[in-house]
Design a protein around this motif. Sequence first.
Motif, short mmCIF file in Angstrom:
data_model
loop_
_atom_site.label_atom_id
_atom_site.label_comp_id
_atom_site.label_asym_id
_atom_site.label_seq_id
_atom_site.Cartn_x
_atom_site.Cartn_y
_atom_site.Cartn_z
N ILE A 1 0.86 -1.18 0.00
CA ILE A 1 0.00 0.00 0.00
C ILE A 1 0.90 1.23 0.00
N ASN B 1 2.73 4.41 1.09
CA ASN B 1 3.09 4.80 2.44
C ASN B 1 4.28 5.74 2.40
N THR C 1 0.02 6.23 5.86
CA THR C 1 -0.42 6.40 4.48
C THR C 1 -0.29 7.89 4.13
N ALA D 1 0.30 -3.83 6.21
CA ALA D 1 -0.83 -3.83 5.28
C ALA D 1 -0.60 -4.90 4.23
N TRP E 1 -7.54 -3.30 0.51
CA TRP E 1 -6.44 -3.60 1.43
C TRP E 1 -6.98 -4.00 2.80
N LEU F 1 -9.48 -1.32 4.47
CA LEU F 1 -9.28 0.01 3.90
C LEU F 1 -9.94 0.06 2.53
N ARG G 1 -8.56 4.76 1.16
CA ARG G 1 -7.79 4.35 2.33
C ARG G 1 -8.44 4.80 3.64
N SER H 1 -10.57 3.67 6.88
CA SER H 1 -10.52 2.40 7.61
C SER H 1 -11.86 2.05 8.23
#
Length: 396
Positions: free
Chosen positions: A246, A248, A260, A269, A280, A292, A296, A298
């Motif tokens: 992912i 980052n 992120t 992740a 994700w 996610l 992204r 959560s």
Amino acid sequence: MGIRLFFVVLFLAPLAAQRSSSFQDLAQPLAGKIAAALAPGDQVRLTWAADVGDAAALLPVEAEIRRALAGRGVRTVESGGTIVLRVGCSSNLRERACMAEMRRGQARDVITVTRPLDPGSDRPAPLSLELAPIFSQPAPILDVTLAGSRLLVLDPERITWYAQDATDAERSAGAADRALPTTRWIMRRSAVIARERPWPRDVRGRLRADDATVTAWLPGVTCRGSVDLSRLVCADARGEPWPIGIENTGIDAARNYFNTPEGLPLYAAALLAADAGAPWVAASTNGELLFLDDARRSAAAGTPADDVATLDSSCAGGARHLLVASATDADHQREALRAYRVTGRRLVAVTAPAFVAGRITALWSAPGAGVATTIAHDESAGRYEAFQARIGCPAV
């Protein structure tokens, strides 16, 4: 006395196809033991995670738990709670079992009910989660990676190249992307990690290598060089992303977690399959599994998670499975690895858990890989151990 709030999270997790009545005889004794652990006036939140196709198997367990709680004077609620009770049912080649794990802060209690498996039952053999040891040493191991016949080991101070014993090299030829047999390793060369700042207390690292090059990511530092370690150049790399599946901003020298681009902190992740209901999954910095979405954002999955990775299994039609590491006790004397199938944001266990002595400090896999690298620190034994985890196919 204040009202205690409980979560009851039902993970109905068959290891193979089951009839809807397969756990019915376990439901009543399990529900009775759960109810006996509660007090009249307690408030309980009931949730569960199961594939739609497994809903019939869930109904007897859920109904018995609700009936037992009501008879005990326990009220079910939709939200809130400080004590978690995770309930799961599974089977192996010998028995069927339902287990309840009750978490009161750092304390955990386990309730288990089992019955022998009917030898005349006609059901497919289950998958298994296999752990094959690769390398072990007293000094810290941050990561290991295999590049042909080379084993590269990353610790906080250096990268070390080990070669296989000649006999073992012949025996394990062609073992890429599967667990290696027990191997004797001979150290060939090491290269020092150059840095200007001290590491954080729980330093982390990641290795990637091919036939020609090696790259190591550490907090605020990235090292690149030749795979034989004749050349290694380390440079300040604050903000450089790590290969964790992912987008980052890496790990800087003052922490051991990622962010992120939106600023979401996470410990790990992994990229999920298209039918998972989310692109994700992540392990949060407080040990919770998160889904996610494309932006992204959560959403809690209701499952403990200290680390996560995904791996693909050739024996399950190429299905992608999620590996979740979580502690089995407050002192991290033993940690469990669980493999799930994820569909529509629902977790369904596909294997029995595999247990590792000590604390799992690293868990990762390359995209599309059939094995995942696992590092564990067994403090009581004074050793770090590296494993390869894979989904084992049933014998045919």
